[in-house]
Design an enzyme around this catalytic site. Structure first.
Site, PDB file in Angstrom:
ATOM      1  NE  ARG A   1     -74.596  -8.506 -59.135  1.00 16.82           N
ATOM      2  CZ  ARG A   1     -73.448  -8.924 -59.601  1.00 16.82           C
ATOM      3  NH1 ARG A   1     -73.401  -9.638 -60.700  1.00 16.82           N
ATOM      4  NH2 ARG A   1     -72.329  -8.655 -58.976  1.00 16.82           N
TER       5      ARG A   1
ATOM      6  CG  ASP B   1     -79.070  -3.403 -62.903  1.00 13.98           C
ATOM      7  OD1 ASP B   1     -77.839  -3.498 -62.974  1.00 13.98           O
ATOM      8  OD2 ASP B   1     -79.676  -3.067 -61.879  1.00 13.98           O
TER       9      ASP B   1
ATOM     10  CE  LYS C   1     -81.992  -2.897 -57.150  1.00 10.93           C
ATOM     11  NZ  LYS C   1     -81.764  -2.799 -58.600  1.00 10.93           N
TER      12      LYS C   1
END
Length: 284
Positions: free
Chosen positions: A97, A121, A22
């Site tokens: 984000r 997050d 990711k």
């Protein structure tokens, strides 16, 4: 559902093929904005944050052809810059984000960018200071629009400089690299992050025509170029996912001396953990 119930007592077995990383995906996919040519990326993880970023690029006008579940071809030859000022952009990018990663490429190619108040997050202290200060050193100016919760950056002329990062931020380093590859002159970045994700980004940009020295170290020297072309890139498997399955397989390994999970270091590229072949095998 807000919880998982894990019922143990059973022996684990089988094989898994790790998804792409990711943390690499967010910066690699953002880098497609640096060129009007086609960029094909494979081993893309099928997770929410990455899919949201791909959707966001599509809404910005990037042409996207998803040839396989884990493979996309991008072409950013008609980006709608005005969309970045829209409420739709602010709403979607504010949830993610990783949307901050489009700022570097947008400044490099279009000389303007918008960074919403970070979403995603909430793990630890996650500042934008490294990104903003780096862009300022390269010549960008910004103002924070408190009513909208957004940073507006403009850089009519990006120029290379010496940068000492106050922290070796992976996303901050990546964003500055993407802005610097098309800046005039030479940019030197001290205390740069040197994780495999940064190495992968630098190698991809080099194939696109960027001139980057010091890849794999915490001192990067970037000679700006005027144009970047298309390329193909395959992302590394997610090392956190691999490590999780290594730990899970090892737990069952005491009575089974078969190879439960295979790992090898890439000595040419320190820090990269690769599966032996493609699948990682758990305990039988």
């Amino acid at each position: 559902m807000n919880s998982f119930e894990v019922i143990g007592g059973k022996k684990l077995k089988g094989e898994i093929i790790p998804q792409g990383a990711k943390n690499e995906a967010l910066q690699i996919i953002s880098a497609v904005l640096l060129t009007p040519e086609k960029v094909t990326i494979s081993n893309i993880p099928d997770i929410l944050d990455v899919n949201l970023l791909i959707e966001l690029l599509g809404e910005m006008g990037v042409k996207i052809d998803r040839t396989q579940r884990d493979t996309c071809t991008f072409r950013a030859d008609s980006v709608d810059i005005d969309f970045l000022r829209s409420d739709a952009y602010l709403k979607k990018s504010g949830r993610l984000r990783g949307s901050v990663m489009v700022a570097g490429p947008m400044l490099a190619r279009y000389r303007k960018a918008y960074i919403p108040k970070p979403g995603g997050d909430k793990i630890g202290r996650r500042r934008l200071d490294t990104h903003i200060i780096g862009f300022e050193k390269l010549g960008a100016k910004f103002d924070y629009q408190e009513a909208k919760g957004i940073f507006h950056l403009e850089a009519p002329h990006l120029k290379g400089c010496y940068l000492l990062l106050d922290e070796p931020s992976v996303t901050g380093t990546a964003n500055i690299i993407m802005a610097a590859v098309m800046a005039e002159g030479t940019t030197t970045i001290y205390n740069a992050a040197c994780e495999p994700y940064i190495q992968q980004l630098c190698k991809m940009l080099t194939r696109m025509g960027a001139r980057i020295r010091g890849i794999g170290s915490n001192l990067l020297v970037i000679d700006g170029v005027k144009y970047l072309g298309g390329t193909e890139h395959r992302m590394l498997p997610d090392m956190i996912e691999i490590g999780s399955f290594i730990g899970t397989g090892r737990h069952d390994a005491e009575r089974d001396h078969d190879q439960k999970c295979k790992r090898r270091k890439s000595w040419r590229h320190p820090g990269q953990v690769q599966t032996a072949g493609h699948p990682a095998r758990a305990a039988r």
